[in-house]
Design a protein around this motif. Structure first.
Motif, PDB file in Angstrom:
ATOM      1  N   GLY A  52      -1.094   8.872  14.206  1.00  0.00           N
ATOM      2  CA  GLY A  52      -0.237   9.694  13.753  1.00  0.00           C
ATOM      3  C   GLY A  52      -0.654  10.893  14.852  1.00  0.00           C
ATOM      4  N   LEU A  53      -1.943  11.589  15.146  1.00  0.00           N
ATOM      5  CA  LEU A  53      -2.961  12.159  16.156  1.00  0.00           C
ATOM      6  C   LEU A  53      -1.922  12.326  17.083  1.00  0.00           C
TER       7      LEU A  53
ATOM      8  N   GLU B 245       1.217  -1.113  -0.015  1.00  0.00           N
ATOM      9  CA  GLU B 245      -0.209  -0.262  -0.238  1.00  0.00           C
ATOM     10  C   GLU B 245       1.358   1.322   0.668  1.00  0.00           C
ATOM     11  N   SER B 246       0.168   2.436  -0.321  1.00  0.00           N
ATOM     12  CA  SER B 246       0.417   3.867  -0.464  1.00  0.00           C
ATOM     13  C   SER B 246       1.050   4.147   1.260  1.00  0.00           C
ATOM     14  N   HIS B 247       1.135   5.005   1.776  1.00  0.00           N
ATOM     15  CA  HIS B 247       1.340   5.535   2.540  1.00  0.00           C
ATOM     16  C   HIS B 247       0.540   6.666   3.064  1.00  0.00           C
ATOM     17  N   SER B 248      -0.937   7.215   3.220  1.00  0.00           N
ATOM     18  CA  SER B 248      -0.839   8.814   2.777  1.00  0.00           C
ATOM     19  C   SER B 248      -0.113   9.976   3.916  1.00  0.00           C
ATOM     20  N   ASP B 249      -0.328  10.903   3.578  1.00  0.00           N
ATOM     21  CA  ASP B 249      -0.011  12.025   4.300  1.00  0.00           C
ATOM     22  C   ASP B 249      -0.709  11.931   5.629  1.00  0.00           C
ATOM     23  N   VAL B 250      -0.536  12.324   6.871  1.00  0.00           N
ATOM     24  CA  VAL B 250      -1.233  12.605   8.059  1.00  0.00           C
ATOM     25  C   VAL B 250      -1.498  13.867   8.369  1.00  0.00           C
ATOM     26  N   VAL B 251      -2.703  14.402   8.270  1.00  0.00           N
ATOM     27  CA  VAL B 251      -2.932  16.061   7.695  1.00  0.00           C
ATOM     28  C   VAL B 251      -3.955  16.329   9.593  1.00  0.00           C
ATOM     29  N   LEU B 252      -2.917  17.501  10.190  1.00  0.00           N
ATOM     30  CA  LEU B 252      -3.345  17.395  11.313  1.00  0.00           C
ATOM     31  C   LEU B 252      -4.314  18.340  11.752  1.00  0.00           C
ATOM     32  N   ASP B 253      -5.147  18.500  12.145  1.00  0.00           N
ATOM     33  CA  ASP B 253      -5.603  19.910  12.625  1.00  0.00           C
ATOM     34  C   ASP B 253      -6.044  19.443  14.401  1.00  0.00           C
ATOM     35  N   GLY B 254      -5.098  20.824  15.435  1.00  0.00           N
ATOM     36  CA  GLY B 254      -5.464  20.216  16.535  1.00  0.00           C
ATOM     37  C   GLY B 254      -5.695  19.218  17.493  1.00  0.00           C
TER      38      GLY B 254
ATOM     39  N   ARG C 275      -7.391  16.789  16.355  1.00  0.00           N
ATOM     40  CA  ARG C 275      -8.126  15.951  14.630  1.00  0.00           C
ATOM     41  C   ARG C 275      -7.022  15.526  14.121  1.00  0.00           C
ATOM     42  N   ALA C 276      -6.789  14.251  13.088  1.00  0.00           N
ATOM     43  CA  ALA C 276      -5.907  14.146  12.375  1.00  0.00           C
ATOM     44  C   ALA C 276      -6.975  13.123  10.633  1.00  0.00           C
ATOM     45  N   ARG C 277      -6.729  13.507   9.844  1.00  0.00           N
ATOM     46  CA  ARG C 277      -7.038  13.143   8.619  1.00  0.00           C
ATOM     47  C   ARG C 277      -5.661  11.983   7.780  1.00  0.00           C
ATOM     48  N   CYS C 278      -6.774  10.560   7.204  1.00  0.00           N
ATOM     49  CA  CYS C 278      -5.444   9.909   6.056  1.00  0.00           C
ATOM     50  C   CYS C 278      -5.934   9.589   5.962  1.00  0.00           C
ATOM     51  N   GLY C 279      -6.561   9.616   4.441  1.00  0.00           N
ATOM     52  CA  GLY C 279      -7.736   9.556   3.211  1.00  0.00           C
ATOM     53  C   GLY C 279      -8.918   9.544   3.663  1.00  0.00           C
ATOM     54  N   GLU C 280      -9.448   8.651   3.700  1.00  0.00           N
ATOM     55  CA  GLU C 280     -10.379   8.498   4.135  1.00  0.00           C
ATOM     56  C   GLU C 280     -11.029   8.192   6.043  1.00  0.00           C
ATOM     57  N   ALA C 281      -9.925   8.409   6.414  1.00  0.00           N
ATOM     58  CA  ALA C 281     -10.324   7.737   7.705  1.00  0.00           C
ATOM     59  C   ALA C 281      -9.587   9.542   8.724  1.00  0.00           C
ATOM     60  N   LEU C 282     -10.924   9.436   9.686  1.00  0.00           N
ATOM     61  CA  LEU C 282     -10.315  11.554  10.493  1.00  0.00           C
ATOM     62  C   LEU C 282     -10.255  10.223  12.132  1.00  0.00           C
ATOM     63  N   ALA C 283      -9.296  10.784  12.701  1.00  0.00           N
ATOM     64  CA  ALA C 283      -9.307  10.745  13.920  1.00  0.00           C
ATOM     65  C   ALA C 283      -9.148  11.818  14.988  1.00  0.00           C
ATOM     66  N   THR C 284     -10.122  11.795  16.052  1.00  0.00           N
ATOM     67  CA  THR C 284     -10.426  12.961  17.361  1.00  0.00           C
ATOM     68  C   THR C 284      -9.683  12.235  18.472  1.00  0.00           C
TER      69      THR C 284
END
Length: 336
Positions: A315-316, A271-280, A282-291
């Motif tokens: 990542g979060l 698999e490719s390993h997509s960027d984890v985008v952080l926002d306080g 919350r963190a999003r990676c592809g279709e997944a949102l961690a809170t």
């Protein structure tokens, strides 16, 4: 603040040219293959990745390990694809003593064979004039062998050990490993051995020398041996969750002791390993949102056992810990 996880646009098996695969907990658990392992490794090979099966266990010869893997339908396994800590320690000893020297063997055929392949002569008594003590696990090691080694070390002989894993998995549960036997000799002598296996670097060097590869990736299930070893060797790593370390263990890992990538199993190689985008919180990676809320991380996604979900969680958690020293707990309903 970054997530601490690396990302790739291509599958890992197309990004790295060699996978250094730990065995128990990654490829198999006891006598049985990890579900999907053979298929994932076959696809990795088709993507151009070399496969090396590396183990701290010095009780079996590479041929015995290869036969086990072939019996589990792992793809095109050759004896030379197996690299053991016994081979690595034999190399260390051969570099340290004159060719043809006698060495005091504390172990079985898994250690004796690579020592003899390096031109060394194995003996079992200090009376046979050995120039070094070499220790590796075997289930039949007992008081007499440990005592003879202790006498030799007290007489000034250098001491080499294949590895220092305190425990080893068995179908019946965890059992004492070579590290427990090493500790017995350490207690008797006050000495410390030169160690070849993970997390030390010699096993990694031995693997590249035997199998090749300019851009290796360590794949393991234990943070304390596999991932620490990769860090010590300057090698990127993939932590999988089919063995010892859990999601919570990875979340709790301190800076400097963290894997480069994470996935639930060996499918993460392809698999490719997509960027984890952080926002306080919350963190999003592809279709997944961690809170994160009240010290617990939850995730929203169609597939909670996806690599994207795991990357968002980890990542979060790392970001929050590094930014405010918060220890986060992973919602136990998210992952097995």
């Amino acid at each position: 603040m970054t997530s601490g996880l690396a990302s790739t646009s291509a599958p890992l098996s197309a990004t790295y040219d060699l996978a250094m695969l730990d065995l128990d907990g990654v490829v198999y658990v006891g006598p049985d293959a990890v579900e999907g392992a053979a298929q994932s490794l076959q696809l990795a090979r088709e993507n151009g990745m070399r496969l090396a099966y590396i183990t701290n266990n010095a009780s079996r010869t590479p041929r015995e390990v290869a036969e086990h893997l072939r019996g589990l339908s792992m793809p095109d396994v050759k004896d030379g694809d197996i690299v053991t800590s016994a081979q690595a320690v034999a190399h260390l000893v051969a570099d340290a003593v004159p060719s043809g020297s006698a060495v005091l063997l504390v172990g079985g055929d898994g250690l004796r064979v690579p020592l003899e392949e390096r031109g060394l002569r194995c003996v079992t008594s200090l009376d046979d004039a050995p120039v070094a003590v070499v220790q590796g696990f075997h289930p039949d090691i007992g008081w007499r062998q440990l005592s003879e080694a202790s006498f030799a070390i007290q007489a000034g002989l250098p001491w080499f050990a294949s590895n220092t894993d305190m425990t080893m998995p068995t179908p019946r549960g965890m059992a004492p490993g070579n590290g427990s036997l090493v500790q017995t000799i350490r207690s008797a002598t006050g000495a410390n051995p030169i160690v070849a296996g993970k997390p030390e670097q010699p096993l990694f060097d031995e693997t590249v020398e035997r199998v090749g590869g300019a851009h290796p990736l360590m794949v393991g299930d234990r943070l304390d041996t596999d991932i620490d070893g990769a860090i010590n060797a300057g090698v990127d790593s993939l932590a999988v969750l089919t063995g010892v370390s859990s999601v919570q263990d990875i979340v709790d890992a301190a800076p400097g002791r963290r894997p480069t990538f994470v996935s639930f199993d060996l499918s993460g190689l392809n698999e490719s390993h997509s960027d984890v985008v952080l926002d306080g919180d919350r963190a999003r990676c592809g279709e997944a949102l961690a809170t994160a809320r009240h010290g617990t991380i939850t995730v929203e996604t169609a597939d909670r056992r996806s690599t994207e979900a795991l990357r968002a969680i980890v990542g979060l958690a790392w970001s929050l810990r590094d930014g405010s020293d918060l220890r986060m707990t992973v919602d136990g309903t998210l992952v097995a």
